[in-house]
Design a protein around this motif. Structure first.
Motif, mmCIF file in Angstrom:
data_model
loop_
_atom_site.group_PDB
_atom_site.id
_atom_site.type_symbol
_atom_site.label_atom_id
_atom_site.label_comp_id
_atom_site.label_asym_id
_atom_site.label_seq_id
_atom_site.Cartn_x
_atom_site.Cartn_y
_atom_site.Cartn_z
ATOM 1 N N GLY A 9 0.804 -1.226 0.000
ATOM 2 C CA GLY A 9 0.000 0.000 0.000
ATOM 3 C C GLY A 9 0.834 1.271 0.000
ATOM 4 O O GLY A 9 0.288 2.360 0.203
ATOM 5 N N LEU A 12 -0.269 4.372 -1.877
ATOM 6 C CA LEU A 12 -1.429 5.108 -1.373
ATOM 7 C C LEU A 12 -1.042 6.206 -0.395
ATOM 8 O O LEU A 12 -1.900 6.969 0.056
ATOM 9 N N THR A 24 -3.097 9.107 3.990
ATOM 10 C CA THR A 24 -3.992 9.744 3.034
ATOM 11 C C THR A 24 -5.374 9.096 3.111
ATOM 12 O O THR A 24 -5.548 8.036 3.713
ATOM 13 N N ASP A 25 -6.331 9.726 2.479
ATOM 14 C CA ASP A 25 -7.672 9.149 2.406
ATOM 15 C C ASP A 25 -7.655 7.803 1.694
ATOM 16 O O ASP A 25 -8.359 6.865 2.094
ATOM 17 N N ASP A 26 -6.853 7.691 0.647
ATOM 18 C CA ASP A 26 -6.791 6.427 -0.075
ATOM 19 C C ASP A 26 -6.247 5.310 0.807
ATOM 20 O O ASP A 26 -6.702 4.159 0.708
ATOM 21 N N PHE A 27 -5.282 5.612 1.647
ATOM 22 C CA PHE A 27 -4.738 4.604 2.557
ATOM 23 C C PHE A 27 -5.800 4.158 3.555
ATOM 24 O O PHE A 27 -5.942 2.967 3.848
ATOM 25 N N LYS A 29 -9.010 4.227 3.041
ATOM 26 C CA LYS A 29 -10.004 3.454 2.287
ATOM 27 C C LYS A 29 -9.586 1.995 2.137
ATOM 28 O O LYS A 29 -10.438 1.106 2.062
ATOM 29 N N ALA A 30 -8.278 1.756 2.086
ATOM 30 C CA ALA A 30 -7.809 0.374 1.999
ATOM 31 C C ALA A 30 -8.210 -0.415 3.247
ATOM 32 O O ALA A 30 -8.529 -1.605 3.158
#
Length: 336
Positions: A9, A12, A24-27, A29-30
Motif C-alpha cells: 500500500g 497510497l 492519506t484518504d486512499d490509505f 479506504k484500503a
C-alpha cells in the motif's frame, strides 16, 4: 527505482520532505475495504450507512450514536477499534511516528495483523532505494512468520503462511516437503541464478532465504534491520553478524523475537542456558550506535547485541517493535 511489494500500500501514501510517510484518504479506504469492515449481506442499515459515509470521506467525524445504532455487537466492536486506529494514525505527523507511538503505548489490544501491515509499508519506504533482492527478501521476516529448516549445513527460511496455505500434494515439490508443508509449484531458494526473479515475485512471498548461503542471508537480514531502524529512529547504525553466543558480553541486548528475549534474559542474568535453547539461536549481531546518538549509561561504550531464535517447533516470528522500545537510547529519557 526497483518496484516490489505493491501489496504494502505504499503507493497510497504521501511522503513528507524528510522521507516519512503521511496517511492519506486512499490509505484509509484500503482499511475500509478489508473483509472485517465490509458490511456483509445481512448488515443493518446503520452499518451500511457508516461504511458508505467513510468511503466518501475517510476522515469524517463519527458521532457515538452512529456506532450505537449498529445492531451487531461484533460489528460495533470492529468499528470502534477501526475509528480509534484511524485517530492514532492521523494524530501523528508520520506513519512511522504513529507506529512508534503505538508500540510505546502498548500493543496488548491491537491485532498483530495491523502491526504487520504497518511494518510492511514502513519497510517498503525504508527499502525504496535498495536494489539487493537478498536484503529485501530478508526484510520479509520482519512482518511475515518464517518456517525454519536445517538442510545440508545451512538454515533455510520459508514463508510459513505460503507453506501452510497450499493444498497440492507435498511430494510434487521436494523442497516444500522438506520445509514441512504441502507442495507449491513456485518455491525456490533465492540464489544468484534466480535473484532477478525476486522483484516480479515479491508479492508472492514464495522465495526461500538461505541464512548461511553466499551471499549471507544473515548479513542481508542485518542490513534489513539497519534500514528499519533508520526509517523509524532517523539515524543510521552499523549491524554486523557474529558466530558465537556464549562468549558475548551481555551488558545490553535486544531480542528480535520472544524466544530470543527469553534466551538473552537468561544469559544476561548469568543463568545456565541449555544446548537445546542455544541451538535455536539462528543469528547474533552487534549493533553500534552512531557517536552523536546518546546511549544510556549501562550501554555506553559497550556492544549492543541483537539475538534471533526460533521456537521449538521451528517457527521464526520477529518482533520489529523491539527495536523501537528496546534500544538503549538516552534521547528517550530526555524526551520524557
Amino acid at each position: 527505482m526497483t518496484h516490489f511489494w505493491a501489496t504494502s500500500g505504499h503507493l497510497l501514501l504521501d511522503r513528507e520532505p524528510g522521507g516519512g510517510l503521511r496517511v492519506t484518504d486512499d490509505f484509509l479506504k484500503a482499511y475500509l475495504a478489508r473483509p472485517e469492515l465490509l458490511p456483509p449481506d445481512e448488515a443493518c442499515a446503520a452499518e451500511r450507512a457508516l461504511h458508505a459515509k467513510l468511503m466518501e470521506a475517510p476522515q469524517a467525524q463519527i458521532a457515538p450514536a452512529e456506532i450505537d445504532a449498529i445492531l451487531d455487537e461484533d460489528a460495533r466492536a470492529n468499528w470502534l477499534f477501526m475509528l480509534g486506529w484511524r485517530e492514532r494514525l492521523l494524530a501523528a505527523p508520520t506513519l512511522e511516528a504513529a507506529y512508534a507511538g503505538v508500540i510505546r503505548d502498548g500493543i496488548k489490544d491491537i491485532p498483530p495483523l495491523f502491526l504487520d501491515q504497518l511494518v510492511h509499508v514502513i519497510l517498503r519506504a525504508a527499502l525504496d532505494e535498495v536494489d539487493d533482492p537478498y536484503v529485501v527478501r530478508a526484510a520479509e521476516c520482519l512482518f511475515r512468520p518464517q518456517r525454519v529448516t536445517h538442510h545440508e549445513n545451512t538454515i533455510l527460511l520459508a514463508d510459513a503462511d505460503i507453506i501452510e496455505g497450499h493444498e497440492a500434494d507435498r511430494h510434487a515439490s521436494p523442497l516444500l516437503a522438506m520445509l514441512g508443508g504441502p507442495a507449491a509449484t513456485s518455491l525456490d531458494i533465492l540464489k544468484a541464478s534466480n535473484a532477478d526473479q525476486y522483484w516480479q515475485r515479491s508479492d508472492g512471498f514464495d522465495m526461500v532465504l538461505d541464512l548461511g548461503g553466499a551471499p549471507s542471508g544473515r548479513a542481508a537480514l542485518g542490513q534489513a534491520l539497519r534500514h528499519w531502524i533508520r526509517q523509524i529512529h532517523g539515524f543510521d547504525v552499523a549491524i554486523e553478524p557474529l558466530d558465537k553466543v556464549k562468549d558475548a558480553d551481555w551488558r545490553w541486548f535486544v531480542g528480535l523475537d520472544a524466544q530470543a528475549t527469553s534466551i538473552g534474559n537468561a544469559l544476561w542474568t548469568g543463568e545456565s542456558v541449555g544446548e537445546e535453547a542455544l541451538s535455536r539461536v539462528l543469528a547474533l549481531y552487534t549493533l553500534t550506535l552512531p557517536a552523536e546518538v546518546p546511549a544510556l549509561p549501562a550501554a555506553r561504550g559497550k556492544p549492543i547485541y541483537l539475538v534471533m531464535a526460533m521456537t521449538p517447533d521451528r517457527l521464526l516470528r520477529l518482533k520489529p517493535q523491539n527495536l523501537v522500545a528496546g534500544l538503549p537510547l538516552a534521547l528517550r529519557e530526555m524526551a520524557n
